[in-house]
Design an enzyme around this catalytic site. Structure first.
Site, short mmCIF file in Angstrom:
data_model
loop_
_atom_site.label_atom_id
_atom_site.label_comp_id
_atom_site.label_asym_id
_atom_site.label_seq_id
_atom_site.Cartn_x
_atom_site.Cartn_y
_atom_site.Cartn_z
N ILE A 509 -29.19 -30.35 6.80
CA ILE A 509 -28.96 -30.67 8.00
C ILE A 509 -27.36 -30.07 8.63
CG2 ILE A 509 -30.73 -32.11 8.38
CD1 ILE A 509 -28.53 -34.29 8.44
N GLY A 510 -26.58 -29.59 7.47
CA GLY A 510 -25.43 -29.27 7.90
C GLY A 510 -24.64 -28.98 6.71
N GLY A 512 -20.17 -28.67 5.23
CA GLY A 512 -18.65 -28.95 5.76
C GLY A 512 -17.93 -28.41 4.62
N GLY A 513 -16.78 -28.88 4.53
CA GLY A 513 -15.60 -28.60 3.63
C GLY A 513 -16.13 -29.27 2.17
N PHE A 514 -16.85 -30.47 2.66
CA PHE A 514 -16.93 -31.41 1.30
C PHE A 514 -18.17 -31.00 0.62
CE2 PHE A 514 -18.71 -35.20 -0.61
CZ PHE A 514 -17.46 -35.79 -1.26
N LYS A 531 -24.11 -36.87 2.46
CA LYS A 531 -23.03 -35.82 2.13
C LYS A 531 -22.77 -35.59 0.90
CE LYS A 531 -18.71 -35.80 4.11
NZ LYS A 531 -17.71 -35.82 5.26
N ASP A 627 -8.61 -34.93 11.69
CA ASP A 627 -9.57 -33.64 11.97
C ASP A 627 -10.24 -33.95 13.08
OD1 ASP A 627 -10.36 -31.40 11.20
OD2 ASP A 627 -11.74 -31.95 9.55
#
Length: 834
Positions: A509-510, A512-514, A531, A627
């Site tokens: 669903i997404g 990111g940088g991680f 995540k 952030d």
């Protein structure tokens, strides 16, 4: 009379150029065939046949091209428009490349194919990268998100000498690069002439010659290729496998034009004596282009047919215009005028002595270099001549290519670097073996020292399959800088695998940088978002530890809740409460999510401000998020805002004696506090600056940084302040909410983001002040209070009293309490001890 004579001489001069260059072209192109050497099916060990052209693209491993060894292959199992898009070559290292051996100097056609497919092993839509060749940028800041359902083919023409030639792919920070297929072949000799006429309009109107050396030193990027008067022409019909689009979407005055009756006979490409015209051939354009046209509906001299094509502003463009008189019954019956930007260029199909240039039904073309104006469009027109005896204005095809100069900012490719390294070794040998050994030893030791740091900073974030291999140790208990981390939140890997269907790509669903974020359902029925860092990479460990430490100690209605974490078998996984409506950014731009009303946006901003204020003042020791951005503000099923992603957060203590933390600069460009960037001193006001950018995003529904916009508009913070100061803020507001905003509410909202975006942190408000102002903005929007233009809530006692009374009214805000006496008290009521 003198002017007329000058024009005639000018026309004769350029006619002569066309005749000479194109007679050579006709002779050489008659024996030309497309080489089969470099048609590459990237990322595949199998040849595929493209259905549209019936041409074979060779398996990458069998092609004569070379490529970077440190790259990956991904395969797409879902439906794709062509077998070319079943696979992709993935580059995660900077300056990755494809290499080609050029055996003949000439003009080459280069096509790069991109389709950002998603599969069980990859999701290419998150790719961001640059592509370059020696001296030229092909793509800058390319974002693959817009090409998930439809393939993108970028086409370039380059003059390349004999030798080695490389296409370099450079991933942007925390991303990667990819390509699905490459076409690379030499074009017929003189396909693009070395000497092209330049058309200048305005006060310096006229024709001059583009120098051959300048033409060869430029790169051409195809912008438009148009079949005028007909349907789309597909790659399989064109002899160079080009697509031609219909012109209907570019026509300005439809009432003046009509499509011609298609010419059913074969086009008679001129052969033999080429001394009388700029004749075309089958490689210049296919039959289908010359068999259709737009023609004017009347011979009236007051009518023109005009097309308008989007182009880059203030840039040189190469234009090729195609003509073929497919109606006239006799030679010399049709002639007319060509216009660019409404300025007369040349009379078509008739030279200065009245002799017809082209035999009946034979196609021909004209090339020009034109510098675009600042309108962002290129206007091309044809108009009749009153003395013409038959159809007096027509056009069959248009090609527009952008001319790009070489750039010093293009990085040297691997070949150049190798030469410089070799030179350094030679010099070192001359200076002595001892120096060389010392350099090698120091370099080796330095490499050992920095290897771990490079692993953390590496931008290879591509997903991989979960594996049962690897150590089962827990990194959070071995030398952790946070010994007090709440180990009671641990969730087993097998439970997370069960919840996410073993990290099924369909649950993503997404990203990111991680790493990727997966939707999941725990055994107790709770919906969660997991995540996951790339297994075994060791990347992101400090952020992983920080997020657990921060979220395990705080609870707040407007901070996303940490459900648990997993740290086993080389996995780093964080499990959060599931936020049904995604991120704020998802609802603002480049998305299919529902648009938010102005009232909803204010409620969300207030909620996020409450969460940040609690971090700064309500949490023990004080926490700076570092952030803050629209993609880190999540929305639950009721659109309640919650601040997320605390991996970069810093904790205090912050007191009167030390109001900042000295630390390296981290965050997201476009949101970074300029004072923090320059001084490396992080303060609460750094979050305030970032939140000011978010407020502008919410108002304008555009990204914080957009490199495709003009320079003065690219940075949203700078652009928003400039528009406010000019009194034109309304011009950049999201059109979907422009009519919803109360003028007083907008005035106060603009004052709020302006204060947040002050360059000096000491001039910015605290998050408590921002929250107070936003609550006031909300009440002004409801009409509960009236604000005169001269009033300022930050300094006016009367305004403060009005706001206090307004807060006693029922609120749409999910956090507002009817009897709240202060913002701090409201936040404390929303928080809970762990």
């Amino acid at each position: 009379m003198a002017t007329l004579l000058c024009n005639k001489i000018q026309h004769f001069h350029f006619t002569l150029i066309f005749l000479i260059q194109l007679s050579l072209l006709q002779f050489i192109s008659s024996s030309y065939t497309i080489p089969n050497k470099y048609f590459i099916n990237c990322g595949s060990n199998n040849n595929v046949t493209e259905p549209e052209t019936n041409h074979v693209f060779v398996a990458e491993s069998y092609s004569e091209a070379s490529f970077s060894s440190r790259s990956k292959i991904y395969t797409n199992q879902s439906f794709v428009p062509s077998p070319l898009y079943k696979t992709a070559r993935i580059f995660t290292q900077t300056h990755s490349w494809y290499g080609f051996n050029i055996e003949t100097t000439g003009t080459y056609m280069l096509r790069l194919h991109f389709l950002a497919f998603a599969s069980s092993t990859s999701n290419l839509s998150s790719a961001k990268f640059n592509v370059s060749v020696p001296n030229f940028w092909l793509l800058r800041n390319f974002d693959a998100r817009n090409y998930t359902n439809m393939a993108l083919v970028k086409e370039f023409l380059l003059h390349i000498p004999i030798g080695n030639f490389k296409i370099t792919f450079t991933p942007l920070l925390q991303s990667f690069a990819f390509v699905n297929a490459i076409e690379f072949f030499i074009l017929p000799l003189h396909f693009i002439s070395d000497n092209v006429a330049i058309f200048s309009y305005g006060t310096n109107r006229g024709l001059t010659t583009y120098p051959s050396t300048t033409m060869q030193a430029q790169m051409l990027e195809t912008i438009h290729r148009i079949n005028v008067g007909g349907e789309n022409v597909t790659r399989g019909i064109d002899n160079l496998w080009r697509n031609w689009l219909s012109d209907d979407g570019y026509l300005l005055n439809r009432e003046n034009a009509k499509n011609s009756t298609p010419y059913n006979s074969s086009i008679k490409y001129h052969v033999g004596d080429d001394s009388k015209g700029p004749y075309s051939n089958k490689f210049i354009a296919p039959n289908a282009v010359y068999q259709t046209a737009k023609q004017i509906i009347s011979n009236s001299s007051n009518l023109n047919i005009t097309w308008s094509f989007p182009v880059d502003k203030d840039t040189d463009h190469f234009i090729r215009l195609h003509f073929c008189d497919i109606w006239s019954s006799n030679i010399g019956l049709a002639y007319f005028s060509l216009y660019i930007y409404d300025n007369y260029v040349i009379e078509i199909n008739k030279n200065i002595d009245g002799d017809v240039l082209a035999p009946l039904h034979s196609p021909y073309y004209y090339d020009y270099v034109v510098h675009s104006d600042n309108s962002g469009v290129m206007k091309i027109s044809v108009g009749p001549d009153k003395t013409a005896k038959e159809i007096s204005a027509f056009l069959n095809g248009v090609e527009i290519m952008k001319l790009s100069n070489s750039s010093d900012s293009v990085p040297l490719d691997g070949e150049h670097k190798h030469k410089y390294n070799h030179l350094a070794v030679v010099i070192g040998a001359v200076l002595g073996g001892f120096v060389l050994v010392c350099v090698v030893v120091v370099g080796f030791l330095w490499r050992l020292k920095t290897r771990k740091q490079k692993a953390v900073e590496n931008s290879d974030w591509l997903p991989i399959h979960v594996t049962a291999l690897g150590s089962s140790h827990c990194r959070l208990t071995e030398g952790s800088p946070h010994p007090n981390i709440n180990l009671g939140l641990k969730i087993s890997l097998i439970d997370i695998q069960f919840a996410t269907n073993n990290f099924d790509a369909k649950e993503i669903i997404g990203k990111g940088g991680f790493g990727n974020v997966y939707k999941g359902v725990l055994k107790n029925g709770m919906k969660v978002a997991a995540k996951r860092s790339e297994p075994g990479s060791g990347q992101g460990l400090p952020e992983f530890q920080t997020e657990i430490m921060v979220l395990s100690k705080i609870r707040h209605r407007h901070l996303v809740s940490l459900i648990g974490y997993c740290d086993e078998r080389n996995e780093m996984i964080l499990v959060y409460e599931y936020m049904e409506k995604g991120t704020v950014r998802d609802h603002l731009y480049n998305t299919n999510s529902p648009t938010l009303s102005w009232m909803q946006r204010l409620e969300i901003c207030i909620g996020a401000a409450r969460g940040l204020h609690y971090l700064h003042k309500g949490a023990s020791g004080g926490i700076i998020h570092r952030d803050v951005k629209s993609s880190n503000i999540l929305l639950d099923e009721n659109y309640v805002a919650k601040v997320a992603d605390f991996g970069l957060s810093k904790t205090g203590p912050l007191d009167d004696n030390q109001s900042y933390i000295s630390t390296g600069v981290k965050g997201t460009f476009g949101y970074l506090d300029p004072e923090y960037f320059m001084s490396q001193q992080l303060t609460e006001k750094s979050d305030v600056y970032s939140f000011g950018v978010v407020l502008l995003e919410v108002l304008c529904a555009r990204s914080a940084i957009d490199p495709l916009l003009p320079r003065d508009q690219a940075n949203l913070a700078e652009w928003g302040i400039l528009c406010k100061n000019k009194g034109i803020l309304e011009d950049i507001i999201d059109p979907s909410i422009n009519g919803q905003i109360n003028p007083n509410s907008l005035r106060k909202f603009s004052e709020t983001f302006e204060k947040c975006l002050q360059e000096d942190g000491c001039d910015r408000p605290t998050m408590s002040d921002v929250l107070w102002d936003l609550e006031y903005v909300l009440q002004l929007q409801r009409g509960a209070v009236h604000r005169e233009p001269h009033e300022d809530s930050s300094s006016s006692t009367s305004a403060s009293l009005l706001l206090h009374n307004a807060r006693l009214l029922p609120s749409l805000s999910a956090l507002s309490e009817v009897d709240d006496m202060s913002i701090v008290k409201a936040d404390e009521s929303d928080s809970a001890a762990d």
